[in-house]
Design an enzyme around this catalytic site. Structure first.
Site, PDB file in Angstrom:
ATOM      1  CB  CYS A   2     -42.637  27.013  19.653  1.00  0.00           C
ATOM      2  SG  CYS A   2     -41.933  26.931  21.294  1.00  0.00           S
ATOM      3  NE  ARG A  27     -44.329  31.332  15.934  1.00  0.00           N
ATOM      4  CZ  ARG A  27     -45.522  31.898  16.129  1.00  0.00           C
ATOM      5  NH1 ARG A  27     -46.080  32.615  15.176  1.00  0.00           N
ATOM      6  NH2 ARG A  27     -46.159  31.760  17.261  1.00  0.00           N
ATOM      7  CD1 TRP A  74     -38.749  31.581  23.791  1.00  0.00           C
ATOM      8  CD2 TRP A  74     -36.990  31.924  22.490  1.00  0.00           C
ATOM      9  NE1 TRP A  74     -38.026  32.591  24.357  1.00  0.00           N
ATOM     10  CE2 TRP A  74     -36.932  32.835  23.581  1.00  0.00           C
ATOM     11  CE3 TRP A  74     -35.974  31.966  21.552  1.00  0.00           C
ATOM     12  CZ2 TRP A  74     -35.906  33.769  23.733  1.00  0.00           C
ATOM     13  CZ3 TRP A  74     -34.945  32.903  21.701  1.00  0.00           C
ATOM     14  CH2 TRP A  74     -34.921  33.772  22.777  1.00  0.00           C
ATOM     15  CG  ASN A 100     -45.991  27.951  20.818  1.00  0.00           C
ATOM     16  OD1 ASN A 100     -45.280  28.379  21.729  1.00  0.00           O
ATOM     17  ND2 ASN A 100     -46.525  28.737  19.910  1.00  0.00           N
ATOM     18  N   GLY A 101     -45.885  26.803  24.142  1.00  0.00           N
ATOM     19  CA  GLY A 101     -46.569  27.343  25.321  1.00  0.00           C
ATOM     20  C   GLY A 101     -45.925  26.835  26.609  1.00  0.00           C
ATOM     21  CD  GLU A 480     -37.222  51.890  26.684  1.00  0.00           C
ATOM     22  OE1 GLU A 480     -36.031  51.894  27.033  1.00  0.00           O
ATOM     23  OE2 GLU A 480     -37.668  51.189  25.749  1.00  0.00           O
ATOM     24  CE  LYS A 484     -36.900  50.461  22.760  1.00  0.00           C
ATOM     25  NZ  LYS A 484     -35.874  50.498  23.787  1.00  0.00           N
ATOM     26  CD  GLU A 487     -32.444  51.369  20.943  1.00  0.00           C
ATOM     27  OE1 GLU A 487     -31.490  50.599  20.789  1.00  0.00           O
ATOM     28  OE2 GLU A 487     -33.318  51.172  21.809  1.00  0.00           O
ATOM     29  CG  HIS A 503     -33.349  72.215  39.632  1.00  0.00           C
ATOM     30  ND1 HIS A 503     -33.104  73.007  40.737  1.00  0.00           N
ATOM     31  CD2 HIS A 503     -34.513  71.566  39.891  1.00  0.00           C
ATOM     32  CE1 HIS A 503     -34.057  72.832  41.636  1.00  0.00           C
ATOM     33  NE2 HIS A 503     -34.926  71.964  41.152  1.00  0.00           N
ATOM     34  CE  LYS A 606     -33.038  42.070  21.153  1.00  0.00           C
ATOM     35  NZ  LYS A 606     -33.897  43.226  21.560  1.00  0.00           N
TER      36      LYS A 606
HETATM   37  C1  AGP Z   1     -32.496  48.629  24.010  1.00  0.00           C
HETATM   38  O1  AGP Z   1     -33.434  49.017  23.018  1.00  0.00           O
HETATM   39  C2  AGP Z   1     -31.099  48.498  23.442  1.00  0.00           C
HETATM   40  N1  AGP Z   1     -31.084  47.567  22.375  1.00  0.00           N
HETATM   41  C3  AGP Z   1     -30.045  48.244  24.512  1.00  0.00           C
HETATM   42  O2  AGP Z   1     -30.016  49.367  25.353  1.00  0.00           O
HETATM   43  C4  AGP Z   1     -30.282  46.988  25.407  1.00  0.00           C
HETATM   44  O3  AGP Z   1     -31.381  47.205  26.250  1.00  0.00           O
HETATM   45  C5  AGP Z   1     -29.033  46.800  26.278  1.00  0.00           C
HETATM   46  O4  AGP Z   1     -27.930  46.563  25.423  1.00  0.00           O
HETATM   47  C6  AGP Z   1     -29.167  45.641  27.266  1.00  0.00           C
HETATM   48  O5  AGP Z   1     -29.337  44.435  26.566  1.00  0.00           O
HETATM   49  P1  AGP Z   1     -29.770  43.133  27.422  1.00  0.00           P
HETATM   50  O6  AGP Z   1     -31.137  43.413  27.980  1.00  0.00           O
HETATM   51  O7  AGP Z   1     -29.763  42.002  26.422  1.00  0.00           O
HETATM   52  O8  AGP Z   1     -28.753  42.942  28.500  1.00  0.00           O
END
Ligand code: AGP
Length: 611
Positions: A2, A27, A74, A100-101, A480, A484, A487, A503, A606
């Site tokens: 928030c 934020r 939020w 906030n919290g 993971e 990163k 992307e 393998h 996103k």
């Molecule tokens: C992660 O860095 C990516 N932006 C993407 O893989 C993301 O994790 C995936 O689209 C899932 O999104 P969500 O957690 O909102 O479901």
């Protein structure tokens, strides 16, 4: 998180508050509101973006004044709607409060107020605080005293601002485990969740410490602790420029969100550990006893969180766990029973692939639990139960703090199931609880490597392919890290299970090939450490440039790695939460070194709300 603004001074408070909230939009929020003292108290609040509130103030104007508080919310407790938006009013509309919290003990306090006939309009924990301060003010007739009475009864994390029509030129604030700073003006003073709230008017600020209360008027700032003792706050000068303020002083949302990874873990735990037991709000422990299989549904980073969770849940709860990519699960005619628990993991709670998979799972008779970072999102609403992660809004497309929060929520679930079905080793579960509670501090230690990792990324800016190796819970971290790098830097990056190297993937190793290796602790009971060290020797012998992420003081790795990024000593299941941070930092710094857009990488959204 928030956004909070408070003001007392000669200016029109409406404009000061809206301007401050505008600079705090970074934020992330889902509703906004202000309260102003002019001839009495007036408040306006709306769900949605700040423009909705501005439109409301045009359609339904207030008498502007010179004292006010403003809030962007939020949602944590209660859906993001007009009623749950702040400020919350009390004492017959003469008092306004913003928060906030998370107030952990709000339920018992609300019950006490309900018994006394208090009428609530919202579902929020914040409104409980408002009514408590209103009740205390009627006894103390002093707003500072009233807030002090109340904050000594609250548990959890909070920043509170209050104003009252009977004290027209006063704003009072209090903080515990949540930010609040003071802006010092000439004949005016400000409060804010960070300096972006008032940076337009002053760069002179005071930091408020833990468990402290601040009272501002036009010409005075007084700070006391929760016992009423006077405190001298630390002065500082703000060095941000206005553009930096839009990201809270951070050069990118991703940098800000990585810095919040310790808090994301801490806030996801808060209120869910009682002694050495896990007790998750909204999850009936009895309902977990009959779970004989878990299927985790997710995409991307969330799926890798699911893979880390799989290892831990199977260890602690002795229940088989499968992790499925949502978009594959739905078209596979999976075999599930009514004792299968479908656990969806999603930061946004809007990922269409995962939403459709959850709906499908429900149609074929499974129970569904959502792990989600967005209050009131579609996937939790389509699920039988939800565990909210409290990472706060994640703006950068590349998910970071949500990932560590998702792993934390899965760990809490695994411990809860192990406790409920009696299959978990009580000593092991208790140790897991203690390890989780210690994790935020360990994460802070890892973050201190930021500068060194930035330097490494700069001299690797031309790298076109990176491999990552991990074993056991280190394997999903390798995946993971690879995602990163893909992307954010648009390079080929691939994560492998270290045991898979011989393998096939070892054929990829040639002189100069960069390989990150997540090294298990040398104290690891499975003694996977020695196996991974020999993997490092194998690839080094073929010319690889090895960057090892290894436990502080792991002497076995030093002779065989070109670089070692040390992480603090931690148990096997905490190590992935620590090892992922250098990979988050490195992928961000490599993208920055390449001059790429860290927060909004090409081709990506996103939240993927289409299949
Ligand atoms: C992660 O860095 C990516 N932006 C993407 O893989 C993301 O994790 C995936 O689209 C899932 O999104 P969500 O957690 O909102 O479901």
């Amino acid at each position: 998180m928030c956004g909070i603004v408070g003001y007392v001074g000669p200016r029109g408070s409406e404009a000061v508050l809206l301007g401050g909230l505008g600079r705090l939009e970074y934020r992330g929020y889902d509703s906004a509101g202000i309260a102003v003292l002019s001839n009495g108290l007036e408040a306006r609040k709306r769900s949605g973006k700040l423009q909705e509130l501005r439109d409301e103030l045009v359609a339904n104007p207030i008498h502007d004044g010179h004292t006010g508080i403003g809030h962007t919310r939020w949602a944590t407790h209660g859906a993001p709607n007009d009623i749950n938006a702040h400020p919350h009013l009390a004492d017959d509309g003469k008092l306004a409060l913003i928060h906030n919290g998370i107030i952990e003990n709000y339920a018992e306090l609300k019950a006490e107020l309900l018994e006394q006939g208090t009428v609530f309009t919202s579902e929020t924990d914040s409104e409980v605080a408002a009514h408590l301060v209103g009740r205390a003010f009627r006894e103390t007739h002093n707003l500072t005293d009233a807030l002090r009475v109340v904050v000594n009864r609250l548990e959890g994390a909070f920043t509170l601002l209050v104003l009252h029509a009977d004290e027209p030129d006063v704003v009072v604030g209090a903080r515990r485990n949540s930010p609040l700073v003071i802006g010092l003006g000439e004949g005016e003073n400000f409060l804010g969740s960070d300096v972006a709230a008032f940076i337009e008017f002053t760069d002179k600020a005071l930091a408020i410490g833990q468990d402290q209360i601040v009272t501002i008027t036009r010409d005075n700032v007084a700070v006391i602790d929760f016992d009423g003792n006077s405190v001298t706050p630390e002065p500082f000068t703000v060095t941000w420029d206005a553009s930096a303020a839009t990201k809270g002083g951070w050069r990118s949302f991703m940098a800000k969100e990585i810095s919040e990874e310790p808090a994301a873990v801490a806030n996801t735990i808060i209120g869910r550990i009682k002694g050495e037991r896990v007790d998750i709000d909204g999850i009936d422990a009895e309902s977990l006893v009959s779970v004989d299989r878990i299927v985790i549904l997710a995409c991307g980073t969330a799926a890798y969180a699911g893979l880390v969770g799989k290892y831990a849940i199977e260890k602690w709860a002795r229940v088989p766990v499968d992790v499925e990519l949502s978009h594959e699960f739905r078209y596979r005619e999976p075999v599930i029973s009514d004792h299968t628990l479908i656990v969806s993991v999603s930061q946004s709670g809007e990922t269409m692939d995962t939403l459709m998979a959850v709906k499908y799972a429900r149609e074929i008779g499974a129970r569904t639990l959502s792990i989600c970072n967005t209050q009131g999102a579609t996937i939790p609403r389509e699920s039988d139960a939800v565990i909210y992660t409290h990472a706060g809004p994640e703006v950068a497309v590349a998910s970071t703090k949500a990932f560590v929060a998702q792993v934390t929520a899965l760990y809490l679930l695994g411990i809860a199931i192990g406790q409920a079905n009696g299959k978990g080793d009580p000593a092991e579960l208790a140790a897991a609880v203690r390890d989780l509670e210690a994790t935020p501090t360990l994460l802070e230690t890892v973050l201190q490597q930021g500068e060194r990792i930035a330097t490494m990324a700069k001299w690797m800016a031309d790298t076109q392919a990176i491999l990552l190796l991990g074993r056991h819970v280190g394997f999903p971290i390798a995946l993971e890290g690879a995602l990163k790098l893909k992307e954010l830097s648009y390079i080929h990056a691939e994560g492998f299970a270290a045991g898979e190297l011989k393998h096939g993937p070892i054929a990829l190793i040639e002189p100069g090939q960069v390989v990150f290796v997540i090294v298990p602790s040398p104290r690891d009971p499975n003694s996977l450490h020695a196996k991974v060290v020999s993997n490092i020797q194998e690839i080094r012998a073929r010319g690889a440039r090895v960057i090892a992420i290894a436990e502080q003081g792991d002497a076995a790795v030093l002779p065989h790695a070109d670089e070692v990024i040390p992480i603090p000593l931690a148990s096997s299941f905490i190590e992935p939460l620590l090892a992922v941070v250098p990979l988050h930092l490195f992928s961000m710094e490599l993208a920055a070194a390449k001059g790429l857009d860290v927060d909004q990488p090409r081709n990506l959204a996103k939240s993927v709300t289409v299949e």
